[in-house]
Scaffold this motif. Structure first.
Motif, PDB file in Angstrom:
ATOM      1  N   ASP A  77       0.830  -1.204   0.000  1.00  0.00           N
ATOM      2  CA  ASP A  77       0.000   0.000   0.000  1.00  0.00           C
ATOM      3  C   ASP A  77       0.870   1.261   0.000  1.00  0.00           C
ATOM      4  OD1 ASP A  77      -1.678   2.221   0.941  1.00  0.00           O
ATOM      5  OD2 ASP A  77      -3.182   0.697   1.380  1.00  0.00           O
TER       6      ASP A  77
ATOM      7  N   THR B 275       1.037   4.276  -2.857  1.00  0.00           N
ATOM      8  CA  THR B 275       0.688   5.629  -2.421  1.00  0.00           C
ATOM      9  C   THR B 275       1.813   6.612  -2.734  1.00  0.00           C
ATOM     10  OG1 THR B 275      -0.678   4.709  -0.639  1.00  0.00           O
ATOM     11  CG2 THR B 275      -0.029   7.023  -0.440  1.00  0.00           C
TER      12      THR B 275
ATOM     13  N   GLN C 176      -5.333  -2.974  -2.985  1.00  0.00           N
ATOM     14  CA  GLN C 176      -6.140  -2.056  -2.173  1.00  0.00           C
ATOM     15  C   GLN C 176      -5.811  -0.598  -2.506  1.00  0.00           C
ATOM     16  OE1 GLN C 176      -6.578  -2.710   2.264  1.00  0.00           O
ATOM     17  NE2 GLN C 176      -5.279  -0.905   2.335  1.00  0.00           N
ATOM     18  N   ALA C 177      -4.518  -0.280  -2.620  1.00  0.00           N
ATOM     19  CA  ALA C 177      -4.112   1.099  -2.904  1.00  0.00           C
ATOM     20  C   ALA C 177      -4.457   1.513  -4.328  1.00  0.00           C
ATOM     21  CB  ALA C 177      -2.616   1.256  -2.658  1.00  0.00           C
TER      22      ALA C 177
ATOM     23  N   GLN D 260      -6.984   0.505  -6.085  1.00  0.00           N
ATOM     24  CA  GLN D 260      -8.420   0.751  -6.145  1.00  0.00           C
ATOM     25  C   GLN D 260      -8.788   2.040  -5.412  1.00  0.00           C
ATOM     26  OE1 GLN D 260      -9.906  -2.914  -4.512  1.00  0.00           O
ATOM     27  NE2 GLN D 260      -9.744  -4.028  -6.438  1.00  0.00           N
ATOM     28  N   ARG D 261      -8.139   2.283  -4.291  1.00  0.00           N
ATOM     29  CA  ARG D 261      -8.461   3.475  -3.493  1.00  0.00           C
ATOM     30  C   ARG D 261      -7.919   4.750  -4.136  1.00  0.00           C
ATOM     31  NH1 ARG D 261      -5.440   2.468   0.755  1.00  0.00           N
ATOM     32  NH2 ARG D 261      -3.797   3.902   0.062  1.00  0.00           N
ATOM     33  N   GLU D 262      -6.663   4.726  -4.582  1.00  0.00           N
ATOM     34  CA  GLU D 262      -6.010   5.938  -5.071  1.00  0.00           C
ATOM     35  C   GLU D 262      -6.326   6.239  -6.531  1.00  0.00           C
ATOM     36  OE1 GLU D 262      -4.272   7.935  -3.160  1.00  0.00           O
ATOM     37  OE2 GLU D 262      -4.317   6.658  -1.367  1.00  0.00           O
TER      38      GLU D 262
ATOM     39  N   LYS E 276      -8.785   4.314  -8.477  1.00  0.00           N
ATOM     40  CA  LYS E 276     -10.096   3.790  -8.896  1.00  0.00           C
ATOM     41  C   LYS E 276      -9.947   2.746 -10.018  1.00  0.00           C
ATOM     42  CE  LYS E 276     -11.643   6.988  -6.165  1.00  0.00           C
ATOM     43  NZ  LYS E 276     -11.551   6.678  -4.746  1.00  0.00           N
TER      44      LYS E 276
END
Length: 349
Positions: free
Chosen positions: A168, A172, A203-204, A206-208, A210
Motif C-alpha cells: 500500500d 501511495t 487495495q491502494a 483501487q483506493r487511489e 479507482k
C-alpha cells in the motif's frame, strides 16, 4: 602470578585485591567491576579460570534460506548476537538449491538437543507446504518461533513485517509523484509474502486510482524471486508502458532497473522503481534504491525474546507480531514523466 595480577589490575583500573577476589570468584565486587577484570584478562591474553568461563545455556537452531539475498544474513546476524547475549549458542543452518533441506536441518538440530529453533522465511511461508512438520515439533514439545512465515493453525509465536502495508505504501508514494500506470512484480503467489504485498497493492490501486479489480491483474507479473526473475517480470510490464514498479524485494528491483536500461529507459527519469527489505548496501546502488525497510533489529530481538519466553515456560502469545515497514525514499523514484508511448492494445489504468 604477582606480576600478572598487577598487569590485570592496571588494565582494569582496579586494585590487585579486587583482581584476586574476581579470579577466586569471591563476593564483594560489583557486576561492572567484575566484567572489567574479566575483560582485562581477555585483552591481555590470559586464560580465564575454569569456574569463570561462561557456560552456554544451550543450543538454539537458526534456519534461514540461501544467503544470496543480503536480508537473510542481516536477520541471522542480529538473531545470533541476541541469542549470545542471552547465553545461548546459535547453530546457523543455511539452505541452498539442491542442498540440505529444512526438514533435514531440523533432524540434525534435534540430534544436537537444541533448546528451540528460529525459522526465518521457512516452509511455513509457503501456503502449499505441509505445515504439520511444525506441529510435530510443538508436540515434542520444542519451542519454535517463525519470522516472516505466518501460517494458520500453528500454535507458535510469529514475527512478521506488515507486507500488506508495504504494498500500500509503495503505491501511495508513486501516486503522490503523479504515476498512474503502476505495476507490481513479485515471487510466486503461493508465498504468503507475495499474497500480502499483492493485497496491499490492489487495495491502494483501487483506493487511489479507482482501478477496476480485473484491470489490476493486468499490471501484476509474478515470477521467481531474485535479480533474474525481477528482470523478466519487469520487462513484460515495461512493454505495457508502466511508469512505476513496486517490487517484491530489493533484488527484484535491481532486476527491474536492468530491464528498464535494456529498453533504453532511465531510472527514475522514465521509470520509478521501489524495492522491499532495505538490504545492506542497497543505498549504494545506481541509482540508490527507494525501498520499504524491514525493521530487522526490532523483529530479530522480538523473535529471540519470544523464544526465550517459550523456553523458560512463560508462554509467549501464540499470535503474530506485525512490524511496520518504513518507506525510505532515495533516487530510484521521481515525478512521473509527462508522456510515455503506450501500446494501443494496453488496458487503461
Amino acid at each position: 602470578m604477582r606480576a600478572r595480577m598487577a598487569d590485570i589490575a592496571r588494565q582494569a583500573q582496579v586494585s590487585e585485591a579486587t583482581v584476586s577476589r574476581v579470579i577466586n570468584d569471591r563476593p564483594g565486587v560489583s557486576h561492572e567491576t567484575r566484567q572489567a577484570v574479566l575483560t582485562a584478562l581477555d585483552v591481555l591474553g590470559y586464560e580465564r579460570p575454569e569456574r569463570l568461563r561462561k557456560r552456554s545455556a544451550g543450543l538454539v537452531g537458526l534456519v534461514v534460506p540461501e544467503l544470496d539475498n543480503p536480508i537473510f544474513p542481516a536477520f541471522a546476524q542480529v538473531i545470533e548476537s541476541t541469542l549470545a547475549q542471552q547465553g545461548y549458542t546459535p547453530v546457523l543452518c543455511t539452505q541452498s538449491p539442491g542442498g540440505v533441506t529444512e526438514d533435514e536441518y531440523v533432524e540434525m538440530l534435534l540430534d544436537r538437543q537444541v533448546s528451540g529453533i528460529v525459522f526465518v522465511s521457512g516452509l511455513s511461508a509457503d501456503t502449499t507446504a505441509d505445515h504439520a512438520r511444525y506441529q510435530r515439533l510443538l508436540d515434542r514439545p520444542l519451542p519454535i518461533v517463525l519470522v516472516n512465515g505466518y501460517a494458520e493453525g500453528i500454535e507458535a509465536p510469529f514475527v512478521s513485517c506488515d507486507e500488506r502495508l508495504a504494498g500500500d505504501l509503495a503505491v501511495t508514494h508513486l501516486v503522490a509523484l503523479g504515476h498512474r500506470r503502476i505495476g507490481m512484480i513479485s515471487g510466486p503467489h503461493r508465498f504468503i509474502a507475495t499474497q500480502r504485498k499483492l493485497a496491499g497493492y490492489r487495495q491502494a490501486m483501487q483506493r487511489e486510482l479507482k482501478v477496476a479489480d480485473s484491470a489490476v491483474d493486468d499490471f501484476v507479473s509474478l515470477t521467481l524471486f531474485g535479480v533474474e526473475g525481477g528482470e523478466v517480470a519487469a520487462d513484460r510490464l515495461l512493454a505495457m508502458g508502466v511508469t512505476g514498479l513496486v517490487c517484491g524485494s530489493d533484488l527484484m528491483a535491481l532486476g527491474a532497473i536492468r530491464a528498464a536500461r535494456r529498453r533504453g529507459l532511465s531510472v527514475p527519469g522514465d521509470v520509478s522503481v521501489i524495492g522491499f527489505d532495505d538490504s545492506p548496501l542497497i543505498a549504494f546502488t545506481d541509482p540508490p534504491l527507494t525501498t520499504l525497510r524491514q525493521p530487522v533489529p526490532a523483529m530479530a530481538v522480538a523473535a529471540v525474546r519470544s523464544l526465550m519466553d517459550e523456553i523458560n515456560g512463560h508462554g509467549a502469545p501464540h499470535s503474530e507480531y506485525l512490524f511496520r515497514p518504513e518507506l525510505v525514499v532515495r533516487d530510484s523514484t521521481a515525478i512521473a514523466p509527462a508522456r510515455r508511448t503506450v501500446p494501443a492494445d494496453t488496458p487503461a489504468a
